[in-house]
Design a protein around this motif. Structure first.
Motif, short mmCIF file in Angstrom:
data_model
loop_
_atom_site.label_atom_id
_atom_site.label_comp_id
_atom_site.label_asym_id
_atom_site.label_seq_id
_atom_site.Cartn_x
_atom_site.Cartn_y
_atom_site.Cartn_z
N LEU A 1 2.46 9.21 -3.55
CA LEU A 1 1.31 8.67 -2.78
C LEU A 1 1.74 8.40 -1.43
O LEU A 1 2.85 8.41 -0.83
CB LEU A 1 0.95 7.11 -3.35
N PRO A 2 0.80 8.46 -0.40
CA PRO A 2 0.99 8.18 1.15
C PRO A 2 1.60 7.00 1.39
O PRO A 2 1.26 5.95 0.81
CB PRO A 2 -0.26 8.77 1.65
N ARG A 3 2.61 7.04 2.39
CA ARG A 3 3.40 6.00 2.73
C ARG A 3 2.21 4.87 3.28
O ARG A 3 2.51 3.42 3.13
CB ARG A 3 4.48 6.26 3.78
N SER A 4 1.20 5.15 3.97
CA SER A 4 0.43 4.28 4.67
C SER A 4 -0.46 3.56 3.69
O SER A 4 -0.72 2.31 4.14
CB SER A 4 -0.82 5.16 5.59
N LEU A 5 -0.55 3.86 2.33
CA LEU A 5 -1.23 3.31 1.61
C LEU A 5 -0.51 1.73 1.19
O LEU A 5 -1.14 0.72 0.96
CB LEU A 5 -1.38 3.88 0.44
N PHE A 6 0.92 1.66 1.35
CA PHE A 6 1.47 0.53 0.97
C PHE A 6 1.79 -0.13 2.36
O PHE A 6 2.36 -1.51 2.30
CB PHE A 6 2.93 0.81 0.40
N GLU A 7 1.30 0.23 3.67
CA GLU A 7 1.56 -0.36 4.79
C GLU A 7 0.19 -1.16 5.04
O GLU A 7 0.32 -2.19 6.09
CB GLU A 7 1.73 0.66 5.99
N ILE A 8 -0.89 -0.90 4.37
CA ILE A 8 -2.02 -1.61 4.84
C ILE A 8 -2.46 -2.81 4.15
O ILE A 8 -1.48 -3.64 3.42
CB ILE A 8 -3.52 -0.59 4.73
N ALA A 9 -3.23 -3.76 4.45
CA ALA A 9 -3.10 -5.09 4.08
C ALA A 9 -3.73 -4.81 2.41
O ALA A 9 -4.52 -4.00 1.87
CB ALA A 9 -4.57 -5.82 4.44
N PRO A 10 -2.82 -5.46 1.44
CA PRO A 10 -3.17 -5.30 -0.21
C PRO A 10 -4.61 -5.60 -0.37
O PRO A 10 -5.04 -5.04 -1.44
CB PRO A 10 -1.97 -5.84 -0.62
N ASP B 1 -12.45 -0.43 4.95
CA ASP B 1 -12.64 -1.80 4.70
C ASP B 1 -12.25 -1.89 3.12
O ASP B 1 -11.72 -2.80 2.67
CB ASP B 1 -14.20 -2.16 4.47
N PHE B 2 -12.36 -0.74 2.23
CA PHE B 2 -11.88 -0.55 1.06
C PHE B 2 -11.12 0.76 0.90
O PHE B 2 -11.50 1.66 1.50
CB PHE B 2 -13.17 -0.72 0.04
N VAL B 3 -10.08 0.72 0.22
CA VAL B 3 -9.41 2.00 -0.53
C VAL B 3 -9.23 1.92 -1.74
O VAL B 3 -8.91 0.98 -2.48
CB VAL B 3 -8.18 1.82 0.27
N LEU B 4 -9.97 2.75 -2.50
CA LEU B 4 -9.96 2.97 -4.05
C LEU B 4 -8.77 3.95 -4.30
O LEU B 4 -8.73 5.26 -3.91
CB LEU B 4 -11.43 3.56 -4.52
N VAL B 5 -8.04 3.57 -5.40
CA VAL B 5 -7.02 4.24 -5.98
C VAL B 5 -6.95 4.53 -7.34
O VAL B 5 -7.29 3.31 -8.15
CB VAL B 5 -5.68 3.48 -5.64
N VAL C 1 -14.94 3.27 3.44
CA VAL C 1 -14.26 3.50 2.34
C VAL C 1 -13.34 4.47 2.15
O VAL C 1 -13.95 5.68 2.49
CB VAL C 1 -15.14 3.47 0.91
N ALA C 2 -12.26 4.54 1.82
CA ALA C 2 -11.49 5.46 1.67
C ALA C 2 -10.73 5.81 0.27
O ALA C 2 -10.75 4.85 -0.66
CB ALA C 2 -10.22 5.81 2.45
N ASN C 3 -10.43 6.93 -0.37
CA ASN C 3 -10.21 6.91 -1.73
C ASN C 3 -8.93 7.92 -1.86
O ASN C 3 -9.03 8.96 -1.32
CB ASN C 3 -11.15 7.44 -2.73
N VAL C 4 -8.00 7.46 -2.68
CA VAL C 4 -6.81 8.25 -2.77
C VAL C 4 -6.37 8.37 -4.36
O VAL C 4 -6.55 7.61 -5.25
CB VAL C 4 -5.66 7.25 -2.15
N PRO C 5 -6.16 9.68 -4.43
CA PRO C 5 -5.99 10.21 -6.01
C PRO C 5 -4.70 9.93 -6.50
O PRO C 5 -3.60 9.89 -5.61
CB PRO C 5 -6.40 11.79 -5.96
N ILE C 6 -4.39 9.59 -7.72
CA ILE C 6 -3.14 9.33 -8.54
C ILE C 6 -2.84 10.68 -8.95
O ILE C 6 -3.55 10.83 -10.00
CB ILE C 6 -2.97 8.06 -9.29
N VAL C 7 -1.79 11.39 -8.62
CA VAL C 7 -1.50 12.70 -9.46
C VAL C 7 -0.09 12.41 -9.88
O VAL C 7 0.77 12.23 -9.35
CB VAL C 7 -1.83 13.96 -8.50
#
Length: 411
Positions: free
Chosen positions: A308-317, A272-276, A297-303
């Protein structure tokens, strides 16, 4: 001179409510209702209770201090209080204008110095037939509006929570003690007869009181046309149903734990939410908090330097939310984190170096700028509940297609 004892004011027939004569003989085979029993418990002459009998134990005081610290403000301040003596009693007091302030605690030989009086902590009682969570958090939220007064200790207060009060006799003892100490009383009592007894007793003994739940329950009852159960939440006789919402929350928590810290990026579309955000911006605790409300909820770290994983840019913004923080605060948090992991000053690491922190935040800022549909939330100085409220507000506004002027990209 014999010491004076605690005595209750005897209400006059014009001011007291109509109550049956307790000395009259009861009729045979006539059952007394619970409300009549409660009223009788108020009006029956009870023996004097010793002053201080119901004062909180050392363990209760420790719990009170721990709750105040968790709430971010120390309410139970170690301020000097005047010891209760046998001269304390409730008696009519005039305010100088001829008005009788019945029920006010009077102290013989008390110094009227304003400065000394200002240092005395004013007691606040909270009474609940359950855990007391609602009453306690309501009072803490209200006290937050007087922070300017509490910080400089100009008007300190001392809170006492009495939970699990389901007996009218115990309730009367607490209200009597509140009358002795000049305390204010807040209560959340689901049983209407208990709430009526508390209101009647507080009025009789001059205790300022507020029913927190009563008006809300009555308004909802009129709105939906259904009478309330009158049973406290968590009571032994109350059934607890495992609803679909309960299983939804369990599933959301399990999903959130599996998706922590960028794990399983192929499942981002199920969230439902992705925290970056960069490390130590509070992604994990915020994710768990939202999961307990039933959101996956999923969270993706920025290092820095890691793609970043490609799937992050393929989901609904509209599912993605960026988190940012002040670099000075982030450096302090990372230093504390490095110290807890056993790193010392001799260990070479740029994890908590200011140059690296700024560079990593600038890298995250560029990613956010390339994806303008991602709201960026400034978490500096915000509690987890506040950040979650912003996310849910934006989520619901988008879901309901609510038009809202965008003042800034950062919230």
């Amino acid at each position: 001179m014999a010491p004076s004892s605690f005595s209750l004011p005897t209400p006059t027939p014009t001011s007291a409510p109509a109550i049956s004569n307790p000395h009259s003989k009861p009729r045979k085979h006539l059952a007394m209702s619970s409300n009549d029993q409660n009223m009788q418990a108020i009006t029956q002459p009870d023996p004097d209770l010793p002053v201080g009998k119901l004062k909180g134990s050392s363990q209760l005081n420790r719990w009170s201090r721990a709750r105040a610290i968790r709430s971010g403000r120390r309410l139970d301040r170690p301020v000097p209080t005047k010891p209760a003596t046998d001269t304390n009693r409730i008696h009519p007091v005039e305010d100088g204008k001829g008005r009788n302030l019945q029920g006010e605690v009077g102290r013989e030989g008390e110094d009227d110095d304003d400065e000394e009086e200002a240092k005395i902590a004013k007691p606040i009682y909270m009474v609940s037939d359950g855990t007391g969570w609602t009453a306690e958090h309501s009072v803490i939220a209200a006290l937050g509006q007087f922070e300017y007064c509490l910080v400089d200790r100009g008007c300190p207060v001392q809170t006492h929570l009495f939970s699990g009060i389901d007996d009218v006799e115990r309730l009367m003892e607490i209200i009597k003690q509140a009358a002795r100490e000049g305390a204010m009383l807040f209560y959340t009592l689901a049983d209407p007869s208990m709430a009526a007894s508390a209101k009647q007793a507080c009025k009789l003994w001059g205790v300022p009181s507020t029913d927190i739940l009563g008006p809300i329950i009555e308004s909802i009852s009129h709105h939906i046309g259904v009478s309330p159960s009158g049973i406290p939440r968590g009571a032994p006789g109350r059934k607890v149903y495992l609803t679909e919402e309960y299983f939804k929350r369990i599933e959301a928590i399990e999903f959130t734990i599996r998706q922590d810290d960028g794990a399983l990026p192929r499942n981002l579309h199920k969230a439902d939410f992705v925290l970056v955000g960069v490390s130590r911006t509070g992604k994990t605790p915020l994710s768990i908090y939202l999961a307990q409300m039933g959101y996956k909820v999923a969270n993706v770290p920025i290092v820095l330097g890691v793609e970043l994983p490609r799937s992050l840019f393929e989901i609904a913004p509209e599912k993605v939310f960026g988190l940012t923080i002040n670099p000075v605060i982030l450096q302090a948090i990372r230093r504390a984190r490095a110290k807890s992991l056993g790193f010392n000053d001799n260990t070479r690491s740029n994890y908590s170096e200011m140059d690296h922190v700024r560079e990593e935040l600038e890298f995250a800022g560029r990613i956010f700028a390339e994806n303008p549909a991602w709201p960026v939330i400034e978490v500096t100085g915000k509690a987890i509940e506040e950040t979650a409220a912003v996310i849910l507000r934006l989520y619901n506004d988008r879901k309901q297609q609510c038009s809202m002027p965008m003042i800034s990209k950062r919230y």
